[in-house]
Enzyme design. Structure first.
Site, PDB file in Angstrom:
ATOM      1  N   LYS A  83      78.650 -67.519  25.112  1.00 42.29           N
ATOM      2  CA  LYS A  83      78.762 -68.978  25.252  1.00 42.29           C
ATOM      3  C   LYS A  83      79.972 -69.540  24.513  1.00 42.29           C
ATOM      4  CE  LYS A  83      75.779 -70.360  21.349  1.00 42.29           C
ATOM      5  NZ  LYS A  83      76.862 -71.035  20.619  1.00 42.29           N
ATOM      6  N   ASP A  84      80.558 -68.766  23.602  1.00 44.56           N
ATOM      7  CA  ASP A  84      81.738 -69.220  22.864  1.00 44.56           C
ATOM      8  C   ASP A  84      83.049 -68.815  23.526  1.00 44.56           C
ATOM      9  OD1 ASP A  84      80.064 -70.293  20.959  1.00 44.56           O
ATOM     10  OD2 ASP A  84      80.218 -68.577  19.589  1.00 44.56           O
ATOM     11  N   ARG A 136      77.631 -80.694  24.603  1.00 44.08           N
ATOM     12  CA  ARG A 136      76.601 -80.507  25.639  1.00 44.08           C
ATOM     13  C   ARG A 136      75.244 -80.982  25.144  1.00 44.08           C
ATOM     14  NH1 ARG A 136      72.717 -76.768  25.795  1.00 44.08           N
ATOM     15  NH2 ARG A 136      73.692 -75.719  24.022  1.00 44.08           N
ATOM     16  N   ARG A 154      79.397 -79.047  11.872  1.00 38.47           N
ATOM     17  CA  ARG A 154      80.008 -77.775  12.222  1.00 38.47           C
ATOM     18  C   ARG A 154      79.771 -76.728  11.138  1.00 38.47           C
ATOM     19  NH1 ARG A 154      84.069 -75.599   9.817  1.00 38.47           N
ATOM     20  NH2 ARG A 154      84.303 -74.261  11.631  1.00 38.47           N
ATOM     21  N   ARG A 160      75.285 -74.660   8.326  1.00 40.37           N
ATOM     22  CA  ARG A 160      74.758 -75.909   8.894  1.00 40.37           C
ATOM     23  C   ARG A 160      73.344 -76.184   8.372  1.00 40.37           C
ATOM     24  NH1 ARG A 160      75.500 -75.323  15.215  1.00 40.37           N
ATOM     25  NH2 ARG A 160      76.865 -73.544  14.855  1.00 40.37           N
ATOM     26  N   CYS A 248      84.729 -73.716  25.895  1.00 42.68           N
ATOM     27  CA  CYS A 248      83.420 -73.559  25.261  1.00 42.68           C
ATOM     28  C   CYS A 248      82.935 -74.874  24.654  1.00 42.68           C
ATOM     29  CB  CYS A 248      83.486 -72.471  24.187  1.00 42.68           C
ATOM     30  SG  CYS A 248      84.815 -72.712  23.010  1.00 42.68           S
TER      31      CYS A 248
END
Length: 315
Positions: A83-84, A136, A154, A160, A248
């Site tokens: 996904k990155d 997203r 981030r 995080r 991404c």
């Protein structure tokens, strides 16, 4: 395979990246070959940067740094969260994803601070603050709850969560369930968001294993780890992402599945900045038409204004 083959597996140095590389190493050890596998951590500019990753060009910028190590021969294998990996630029010439590991859970989940009386996003009062790193997710949260404030947060998942717990400024945070599982923190998930409420990122839950195409022995070895169903689904999703020229960090979601009757089904969504405007398309095709399916969904999204939405979010 040559006897006593030494394979250097490279990844970022975050706890999740290391866990993924260790998983690939363990799978290689189980392959039955006589292997010497070395893990090599690569600290990238993204790991050192404390600001918004968009200012560096997104995650794709520091994936290129790992690509350079692979092309120079410093490492033999690179491990990535699919996904990155941006869809708007091809892989470096001479490299390939020789394996996509079986897809893990694609759901996003909600974390709450210790002692919070809330157990779901629907319970939060108007004005509550939600943390996420993905545009997203932000768009889909605001699509359902426009009365909430969504803050960008981030850093790697561990940092995080540490900031979320220590700073006390957020009422909830949304993360990927698969990522929490990889770092042994799945217990922090309180609510699992349905796929109707949170369509996954393209390549969500998939670890990709990249190598040089000239290293035929390594390519053949990694093919033993490849999951054909996951490869088919990722092919459809990433074809859609490529045709939309999505990065991404673009507001694009996509999820391909195999239906009960053996068809491929691909859902694609593109969102505006606040989730109030979006484009959605879903198509089906046969298992051997993953590329065609991805292209068809991308074209349908483009006709519905996807490129305008993507450009508007990038500003």
């Amino acid at each position: 395979m040559p006897p006593d083959l030494r394979i250097r597996v490279g990844s970022r140095t975050s706890p999740m990246a290391v866990a993924q590389a260790e998983h690939v190493r363990d799978l290689l050890f189980r392959s039955g070959e006589d292997l010497d596998v070395e893990l090599i951590g690569i600290e990238t500019s993204g790991d050192r940067w404390q600001g918004d990753l968009a200012e560096l060009g997104g995650k794709g910028t520091f994936l290129k740094e790992i690509d350079r190590h692979l092309l120079r021969g410093d490492i033999d294998v690179a491990v990535h969260c699919v996904k990155d990996v941006p869809g708007d630029v091809p892989l470096p010439e001479g490299t390939t994803f020789a394996a996509y590991l079986p897809r893990e859970d694609v759901h996003d989940v909600v974390l709450f601070p210790a002692g919070s009386p809330y157990r779901g996003l629907d319970e939060l009062p108007a004005g509550a603050r939600i943390g996420t790193a993905a545009v997203r997710r932000k768009a889909q949260i605001l699509r359902k709850r426009p009365d909430l404030h969504v803050d960008r947060i981030r850093g790697n998942v561990n940092s995080r969560i540490a900031r979320f717990d220590s700073e006390g400024r957020l009422d909830a945070m949304v993360l990927a369930r698969a990522g929490l599982r990889r770092i042994g923190m799945e217990h922090r998930a309180v609510e699992v968001l349905s796929l109707d409420d949170m369509c996954p990122a393209v390549g969500a839950g998939v670890i990709g294993v990249q190598c040089r195409t000239a290293d035929t022995g390594i390519v053949e070895l990694l093919r033993l780890l490849d999951d054909p169903r996951t490869r088919t689904h990722v092919t459809a999703e990433r074809t859609m992402l490529r045709d939309l020229r999505g990065r991404c960090n673009s507001p694009i979601a996509g999820h391909c599945t195999t239906t009960a009757d053996g068809q491929l089904s691909l859902l694609g969504m593109v969102f505006g900045r606040d989730g109030g405007h979006f484009a959605c398309a879903q198509e089906r095709d046969t298992l051997d038409h993953a590329h065609e399916l991805g292209a068809r969904v991308a074209a349908a999204l483009a006709r519905k204004g996807a490129h305008r939405l993507i450009a508007g979010t990038a500003r």
